[in-house]
Scaffold this active site. Structure first.
Site, PDB file in Angstrom:
ATOM      1  N   LEU A  21     -11.256  65.596 -13.814  1.00  0.00           N
ATOM      2  CA  LEU A  21     -11.865  65.480 -12.487  1.00  0.00           C
ATOM      3  C   LEU A  21     -11.164  66.431 -11.533  1.00  0.00           C
ATOM      4  O   LEU A  21     -10.016  66.213 -11.138  1.00  0.00           O
ATOM      5  CB  LEU A  21     -11.766  64.036 -12.001  1.00  0.00           C
ATOM      6  CG  LEU A  21     -12.381  62.996 -12.944  1.00  0.00           C
ATOM      7  CD1 LEU A  21     -12.218  61.593 -12.370  1.00  0.00           C
ATOM      8  CD2 LEU A  21     -13.850  63.311 -13.211  1.00  0.00           C
ATOM      9  N   HIS A 376      18.969 106.980  -4.251  1.00  0.00           N
ATOM     10  CA  HIS A 376      18.726 105.938  -3.271  1.00  0.00           C
ATOM     11  C   HIS A 376      17.901 106.463  -2.100  1.00  0.00           C
ATOM     12  O   HIS A 376      17.826 107.668  -1.845  1.00  0.00           O
ATOM     13  CB  HIS A 376      20.041 105.351  -2.773  1.00  0.00           C
ATOM     14  CG  HIS A 376      21.061 106.353  -2.381  1.00  0.00           C
ATOM     15  ND1 HIS A 376      21.827 107.038  -3.292  1.00  0.00           N
ATOM     16  CD2 HIS A 376      21.436 106.817  -1.168  1.00  0.00           C
ATOM     17  CE1 HIS A 376      22.640 107.856  -2.658  1.00  0.00           C
ATOM     18  NE2 HIS A 376      22.411 107.754  -1.369  1.00  0.00           N
TER      19      HIS A 376
END
Length: 471
Positions: A21, A376
């Site tokens: 359900l 970086h």
């Protein structure tokens, strides 16, 4: 090993169809998502129910959903994470109670028994389902449990000999019934011919607009063919009604997941400080450091170290990778890849083996070749980077021209100087170099050396240019 449920046993119940359900709105949960799709450890609540059914040996399930877009969304999500069972869907056109919802599935049920279960039971396990499948001679079997705090769950009333007398909803219970600690778990098995006749009569006779599947149980009690089977409930309760219930369920499932992974040989440094979703897979020998989140269907291969404070979502991480304090989403990382702190790998990236991504870098829709070094503070978007190329700190692929995304292609063994800006679309050849701070808006040939603003080839390299689009 997958953090998912244990593999199912052989199918002992081919005569049972489960009706799940999943048409309720779940207003107390206060979520815009349909309640069956509310996520607990990365998996929809109703999907946990389906996996528990499959692990218990149930081979067919019908999920009852609401109409229109909500029902289609539920079906789509549940199919994406479906276990190994025959799964189909039925639509409850109007919210007229669970009796009407079960009847909506009637046309797709062709077995002698029907297992009816609520779709909001993420803690349901196969061990709680199997006992109710062993009583196929009864009209109705209801799963129950003893709990310390029954809250607003339905109560089980028995006679002096322990036989089932009634199930009582909390709102209808008197003080004596509310004091009962045996509760209805929302899991039932009915004989099919009994169930359809009972529900059709109940729906026809109801005057309130809603009729409930549990209303069939008094009929079975009158037939002396109803029993309540008490099962173990180690985690307090199964259903989720409120955000607090969802948080409690998340904590329980999280510990189940971590227990399975630890038993399989994964290394989790602090079980209270990592979050791993139900569909994730962590191999033996992989290390998950504190503060890390492994989300969706992410896979972490043997020997890799994740964290501390990393987020890996819907990605594949190969062997012996080291991902520290970074975010990886929707990407594939091959063996021996390193990603440094505060870097973000956005969806659509493939990073080949032995590549290194430094700190504070960002990649998006990029293919990074083997042994590439990316410094970086770099941004590499919509790009292909050839093997052994070095990308200096602060280098950027300028991939958006104001209207659409453009690609940057860099060959093998190239050297991109720090703070280089590559104005896409642009191609940098094999072994080509750019000077620090160069602004490159035209192709650079193999072996070319581009410097300046805008970049130009140095005299010793200019002879290598072969097309009008190159420097």
């Amino acid at each position: 090993m997958s953090s998912d449920d244990d593999p199912p046993e052989s199918d002992p119940s081919p005569h049972v169809t489960a009706v799940v359900l999943a048409a309720g709105r779940g207003e107390r949960l206060r979520s815009e998502l349909p309640k069956p799709l509310y996520s607990v450890c990365g998996r929809a609540m109703a999907s946990y129910v389906l996996h528990a059914l499959a692990n218990a040996g149930v081979s067919r399930a019908v999920v009852v959903v609401p109409p229109d877009g909500r029902g289609r969304l539920i079906e789509q999500r549940l199919r994406e994470d479906a276990p190994d069972l025959n799964l189909c869907f039925a639509v409850q056109q109007e919210p007229r109670g669970t009796a009407d919802a079960v009847l909506a599935a009637k046309g797709q049920v062709h077995t002698t028994q029907v297992l009816v279960v609520n779709g909001d039971l993420p803690l349901l396990s196969a061990e709680q389902i199997r006992p109710v499948l062993c009583h196929d001679h009864n009209d109705a079997v209801i799963a129950t449990a003893q709990v310390d705090d029954p809250a607003e769950m339905g109560r089980i009333v028995r006679d002096s000999q322990g036989r089932l007398v009634a199930t009582v909803e909390y709102r209808d219970a008197d003080p004596a019934e509310r004091a009962i600690r045996e509760v209805n778990l929302g899991l039932y098995v009915f004989r099919s011919d009994f169930l359809w006749n009972a529900l059709e009569q109940i729906v026809a006779q109801t005057r309130t607009g809603e009729a409930y599947a549990t209303d069939a149980i008094p009929c079975a009690v009158r037939n002396q063919s109803a029993i309540a089977v008490e099962v173990e409930l180690p985690d307090g309760r199964l259903n989720v009604e409120t955000p607090a219930d969802a948080a409690n369920a998340e904590a329980v499932i999280r510990h189940r997941i971590i227990d399975r992974l630890l038993d399989s040989g994964a290394h989790i440094r602090d079980r209270n400080a990592v979050w791993i979703d139900a569909q994730a897979s962590v191999d033996e020998g992989a290390v998950i450091e504190p503060g890390s989140h492994i989300r969706g269907n992410a896979t972490i291969a043997q020997g890799s170290s994740i964290g501390p404070n990393a987020i890996i979502e819907a990605s594949t991480v190969g062997r012996n990778c080291n991902l520290e304090s970074c975010t990886v989403r929707g990407s594939v990382l091959h063996d021996n890849v390193e990603v440094g702190p505060y870097s973000t790998i956005r969806p659509g990236c493939t990073i080949d083996s032995h590549a290194h991504i430094g700190t504070h870098a960002e990649l998006k829709e990029a293919h990074i070749g083997e042994h590439v070094q990316i410094g970086h503070f770099s941004y590499i978007g919509d790009a292909e980077i050839g093997a052994r190329t070095n990308i200096g700190a602060g280098a950027i692929t300028c991939n958006f021209d104001g209207q659409s995304k453009q690609r940057t292609i860099i060959g093998e063994d190239a050297f991109i100087g720090s703070d280089t800006m590559l104005i896409a679309p642009v191609r940098i050849g094999n072994r080509a170099r750019t000077g620090a701070g160069a602004v490159v808006n035209k192709n650079v040939p193999d072996g070319g050396n581009a410097v300046g603003h805008p970049a130009r080839l140095t005299p010793s390299r200019r002879a290598h240019s072969t097309t009008g689009d190159e420097l």
